[in-house]
Design a protein around this motif. Structure first.
Motif, short mmCIF file in Angstrom:
data_model
loop_
_atom_site.label_atom_id
_atom_site.label_comp_id
_atom_site.label_asym_id
_atom_site.label_seq_id
_atom_site.Cartn_x
_atom_site.Cartn_y
_atom_site.Cartn_z
N LEU A 1 46.34 25.48 35.04
CA LEU A 1 46.88 24.20 34.59
C LEU A 1 45.86 23.09 34.75
O LEU A 1 45.76 22.20 33.89
N PHE A 2 45.08 23.14 35.82
CA PHE A 2 44.05 22.13 36.03
C PHE A 2 43.01 22.19 34.92
O PHE A 2 42.63 21.16 34.35
N VAL A 3 42.53 23.37 34.60
CA VAL A 3 41.54 23.52 33.54
C VAL A 3 42.09 23.03 32.21
O VAL A 3 41.42 22.30 31.46
N LYS A 4 43.33 23.38 31.93
CA LYS A 4 43.96 22.96 30.68
C LYS A 4 44.06 21.44 30.59
O LYS A 4 43.72 20.84 29.55
N ASN A 5 44.52 20.79 31.65
CA ASN A 5 44.67 19.33 31.66
C ASN A 5 43.32 18.61 31.50
O ASN A 5 43.22 17.60 30.81
N VAL A 6 42.31 19.14 32.15
CA VAL A 6 40.98 18.53 32.04
C VAL A 6 40.50 18.58 30.59
O VAL A 6 40.00 17.58 30.05
N LEU A 7 40.65 19.72 29.94
CA LEU A 7 40.18 19.85 28.56
C LEU A 7 40.98 18.97 27.61
O LEU A 7 40.43 18.43 26.63
N GLU A 8 42.27 18.79 27.88
CA GLU A 8 43.11 17.99 26.98
C GLU A 8 42.91 16.49 27.18
O GLU A 8 43.05 15.71 26.22
#
Length: 437
Positions: A86-93
């Motif tokens: 979830l952290f990786v996803k939020n950073v990319l978005e």
């Protein structure tokens, strides 16, 4: 003390000078942190809320998300992986910039054994952002299925490093079989812990037309054929599985290789080579190398710096026999011999007589068990043509009991040695007479 208090009364120590820096400077400062650390700066002040979103470096390290000690079991690990994903996803978005300079992904799962596919799925999304450097490190991971096609068709990459250690078992390599390769800007390729077919390696090298640095470590590749006009540095530290190694690189400057214990090594067209390091392991079938190794050494005759590390007791005799027709090492200035015994001195003797510009000789880890020979007597050299007048520096390390014998042998081939360094003493301006006085 009065000046310090006065300065403090003006509030100079209470000013947040970092927050007052220009946005581009603050963004540059955050590029030295991991992405998680950069995101955490959003709580400092309003000025910092979105600064991290402009950083062009993405650095994800799974060890930044440690599980609490009281958590254990499968559910805890799944929760941990979910949070990291979830952290990786939020950073990319939530990033404000569509550009990426460095993409770094460290997935060392020795403690958590996460399902790495949860994160690897995002590699393709990052490659679409055009990173200049990609560094992926996997340690003891499960279910690894990297999007290799996305990585090997990212034309913006200049530096690519893949370190893939999947298991503690010996010879457990990750297979890399890209369907296509388009690395038109890549200058540095570093692969560690991978296996590739012969065709895949050829395809990979053909897809890197401007490659300058190639590093292959702990890789399982049976046939390596490198023909490149752009390559300048080659490091190959996994020669045990190589059946054939052919290198033709006219602009190569630095070479560090392990000579294959089973196959054939052929070095061709290396006129620009300056620095070479060759490791020759103990060989089961030494007969095959009676003619191969001298030719290999001959191909290095243009180097300025040479390091030979060998465990083959017959190597000096074989080389001495075939060195009679060898070209002179006219450029050689620095020579290092590793794991040498006194009975191996024929090899050092050859270089002393065939390297007119030799300045430094280093003999590391000299072996007492390989030194069963008689000490040279004090009357002086009897069979040596004193070709060298002067040698600047000699460094010796290893078993101290053979130091004096080795120095005697050196002085049989060199009239004057500027300095001799050993772990026990340093001798300056040494000659045959002064050493024995």
């Amino acid at each position: 003390m009065m000046n310090i208090k006065a300065q403090g009364s003006e509030g100079s120590y209470g000013i947040d000078r970092i927050s007052s820096l220009p946005d581009d400077v603050r963004t540059h400062i955050l590029s030295f942190l991991s992405t998680r650390e950069a995101v955490q700066t959003c709580i400092l002040s309003k000025r910092w809320i979105n600064t991290w979103a402009s950083v062009q470096d993405l650095k994800f390290d799974i060890l930044d998300f440690r599980l609490p000690k009281f958590l254990d079991g499968e559910m805890a690990v799944e929760e941990f992986v979910t949070k990291f994903k979830l952290f990786v996803k939020n950073v990319l978005e939530k990033r404000e910039t569509s550009c990426v300079n460095i993409f770094q992904l460290w997935l060392d799962s020795r403690f958590y054994f996460p399902r790495t596919q949860a994160v690897a799925d995002y590699i393709g999304d990052v490659m679409k952002l055009g990173p200049r450097a990609c560094l992926v490190k996997m340690g003891l991971c499960e279910n690894l299925n990297l999007n290799m096609d996305a990585i090997f068709t990212c034309a913006s990459l200049i530096h690519l490093q893949l370190q893939l250690c999947l298991s503690v078992e010996v010879n457990h390599f990750e297979a890399i079989e890209p369907n296509s390769v388009n690395l038109s800007c890549l200058k540095t390729l570093d692969l560690d812990g991978v296996t590739m077919s012969d065709d895949s390696l050829k395809k990979l090298l053909l897809g890197c037309p401007v490659l300058e640095v190639l590093v292959l470590q702990n890789c399982y590749i049976s046939i390596i054929e490198i023909c490149s006009n752009t390559l300048k540095k080659l490091i190959l530290s996994s020669g045990y599985h190589i059946m054939r190694l052919h290198i033709s690189t006219p602009n190569l400057v630095y070479l560090n290789i392990i000579v294959s214990a089973m196959g054939k090594t052929l070095l061709l067209n290396m006129p620009s080579l300056v620095d070479a390091s060759i490791y020759i392991p103990g060989l089961c079938d030494q007969g095959k190398y009676v003619t191969r190794l001298p030719k290999l050494i001959h191909s290095l005759s243009n180097v300025e710096s040479l390091r030979l590390d060998y465990y083959w007791s017959k190597l000096p005799k074989v080389l001495k026999k075939d060195f009679s027709d060898c070209l002179m090492f006219n450029n050689l200035k620095r020579l290092e011999l590793v794991n040498m015994g006194l009975h191996d001195f024929d090899l050092a003797s050859f270089f002393l007589h065939h390297s007119p510009k030799l300045q430094e000789l280093t003999i590391n880890n000299i072996c007492a068990w390989k030194s069963k020979c008689l000490e040279i007597t004090k009357e002086g050299p009897r069979d040596a043509l004193v070709q060298r007048e002067y040698l600047q520096t000699v460094r010796i390390s290893g078993h101290y009991r053979v130091f004096d014998q080795l120095i005697n042998k050196l002085l049989a081939h060199v009239k004057i040695i500027g300095e001799i360094h050993t772990p026990t003493r340093t001798l300056s301006m040494v000659t045959w007479g002064s050493f024995h006085a």
